[in-house]
Design a protein around this motif. Structure first.
Motif, PDB file in Angstrom:
ATOM      1  N   LYS A 216     -59.110  87.495 -20.816  1.00  0.00           N
ATOM      2  CA  LYS A 216     -59.419  87.231 -19.401  1.00  0.00           C
ATOM      3  C   LYS A 216     -58.181  86.717 -18.662  1.00  0.00           C
ATOM      4  O   LYS A 216     -57.216  86.256 -19.268  1.00  0.00           O
ATOM      5  CB  LYS A 216     -60.498  86.149 -19.308  1.00  0.00           C
ATOM      6  N   SER A 217     -58.239  86.770 -17.334  1.00  0.00           N
ATOM      7  CA  SER A 217     -57.112  86.274 -16.538  1.00  0.00           C
ATOM      8  C   SER A 217     -57.548  85.200 -15.538  1.00  0.00           C
ATOM      9  O   SER A 217     -56.863  84.945 -14.558  1.00  0.00           O
ATOM     10  CB  SER A 217     -56.428  87.427 -15.828  1.00  0.00           C
ATOM     11  N   ASN A 218     -58.684  84.556 -15.818  1.00  0.00           N
ATOM     12  CA  ASN A 218     -59.207  83.526 -14.906  1.00  0.00           C
ATOM     13  C   ASN A 218     -58.612  82.151 -15.195  1.00  0.00           C
ATOM     14  O   ASN A 218     -59.317  81.148 -15.162  1.00  0.00           O
ATOM     15  CB  ASN A 218     -60.740  83.458 -15.040  1.00  0.00           C
ATOM     16  N   TRP A 219     -57.311  82.103 -15.511  1.00  0.00           N
ATOM     17  CA  TRP A 219     -56.716  80.818 -15.880  1.00  0.00           C
ATOM     18  C   TRP A 219     -55.289  80.715 -15.363  1.00  0.00           C
ATOM     19  O   TRP A 219     -54.657  81.713 -15.035  1.00  0.00           O
ATOM     20  CB  TRP A 219     -56.719  80.635 -17.399  1.00  0.00           C
ATOM     21  N   LYS A 220     -54.817  79.471 -15.335  1.00  0.00           N
ATOM     22  CA  LYS A 220     -53.480  79.203 -14.804  1.00  0.00           C
ATOM     23  C   LYS A 220     -52.952  77.937 -15.460  1.00  0.00           C
ATOM     24  O   LYS A 220     -53.714  77.003 -15.715  1.00  0.00           O
ATOM     25  CB  LYS A 220     -53.620  78.977 -13.294  1.00  0.00           C
ATOM     26  N   LEU A 221     -51.652  77.905 -15.721  1.00  0.00           N
ATOM     27  CA  LEU A 221     -51.035  76.667 -16.208  1.00  0.00           C
ATOM     28  C   LEU A 221     -50.364  75.966 -15.035  1.00  0.00           C
ATOM     29  O   LEU A 221     -49.701  76.602 -14.226  1.00  0.00           O
ATOM     30  CB  LEU A 221     -49.992  76.964 -17.290  1.00  0.00           C
ATOM     31  N   ILE A 222     -50.533  74.645 -14.984  1.00  0.00           N
ATOM     32  CA  ILE A 222     -49.908  73.850 -13.928  1.00  0.00           C
ATOM     33  C   ILE A 222     -48.868  72.961 -14.582  1.00  0.00           C
ATOM     34  O   ILE A 222     -49.206  72.047 -15.333  1.00  0.00           O
ATOM     35  CB  ILE A 222     -50.978  73.061 -13.159  1.00  0.00           C
TER      36      ILE A 222
END
Ligand code: PLP
Length: 293
Positions: A212-218
């Motif tokens: 999936k691509s529903n994520w992000k690193l901050i």
């Protein structure tokens, strides 16, 4: 030991703007000794080691590794001999003064101290083959515990009821925990990861395990890098504990919480967001630093 689950979601009463709410999943309460995500990551590794007839478990870590502590404790509880390959040859003389390693030894872990150069080879096939030979019958778990079996375990963090959250926030080290959460999330949820380390190629590591691509690193809240923290972070953790009775650690979960509240104050989250933060544990050894005497 892997059967019981004492985890619940607790709402944090923090006077947040725009009808935003935060609940914390108390994975820190999963087991009295083996907290949070390290327990999840070992569960299916231990099952596999047993099923395949291995007689001991070997893994890697630095002097303050929660994963080393967890592996040693699980080994003691289940009666499985454990070996820790530890970064830093110089520690061979002083490790008893290190609380993590002293406790791991008490739990029966045997150590092999290696130089930082040798340690860098920890996923090299030849180095692993040498270790297999030195410690025969050994099941090898990678540093931080992250592999396919670990992801099966961290996929069990989110439950059916958690589908109602719009955002899920989690601290990131090797990425095994966020990978499991991404795999068990729904596509309309957003997963935000807060790396506790500076730099690195974490996104590639995570992409090995997820589709999936529903994520992000901050990357803005590592406070200078792994195991680095400052007085501002400690006083933030103290204030949150005063207000909510939940204690976060300064290496992983405290940095994530700081980031989540900072992003809320900057308007990052839409009105009405229902945020779930994962308390991955990691509190051993921090009481004295965090709790004012
Ligand atoms: C190890 C650890 C993490 C990071 O988990 P990864 O699966 O390596 O990303 C987060 N929180 C705590 C408390 C940890 O001990």
């Amino acid at each position: 030991m892997f059967e019981q689950e004492n985890v619940f979601n607790q709402e944090l009463k923090l006077d947040l703007p725009n009808q935003i709410s935060i609940h914390v999943k108390r994975e820190d309460l999963l087991h009295p000794e083996v907290s949070g995500n390290k327990f999840r990551k070992l569960k299916y590794n231990i099952a596999k080691a047993k099923a395949l007839g291995y007689t001991r478990v070997l893994t890697f870590g630095g002097a303050y590794s929660n994963h080393i502590a967890a592996t040693a404790a699980v080994g003691r509880i289940l009666g499985i001999p454990t070996i820790g390959v530890i970064r830093g040859e110089e520690l061979v003389h002083v490790y008893k003064q290190n609380p993590t390693l002293a406790k791991a030894e008490e739990d029966g872990m045997r150590f092999k101290f290696v130089t930082r150069t040798a340690y860098r080879e920890k996923s090299n096939a030849e180095f692993l083959a040498d270790l297999q030979q030195e410690f025969d019958g050994t099941y090898i778990v990678p540093e931080g515990g992250t592999n396919d079996e670990a992801i099966l375990g961290t996929m069990e963090i989110l439950k059916e009821d958690d589908k109602s959250f719009t955002h899920i926030c989690v601290a990131v080290g090797t990425g095994g925990t966020i990978a499991g959460i991404i795999n068990s999330s729904t596509v309309d949820q957003t997963i935000l990861g807060f790396p506790a380390l500076k730099g690195s190629f974490l996104s590639d590591d995570i992409n090995k395990f997820v589709t999936k691509s529903n994520w992000k690193l901050i990357h803005d809240y590592h406070f200078g890098g792994y195991a680095k923290y400052n007085a501002e972070l400690i006083s933030f953790i103290q204030k949150i504990e005063e207000k909510t009775d939940v204690l976060f650690d300064p290496i992983y979960t405290g940095k994530m919480m700081y980031g989540v509240l900072d992003l809320i104050s900057k308007g990052h989250f839409p009105a009405g967001s229902k945020i779930l933060v994962i308390h991955t544990g990691g509190l051993q050894g921090w009481n004295d630093v965090i709790r004012k005497k």
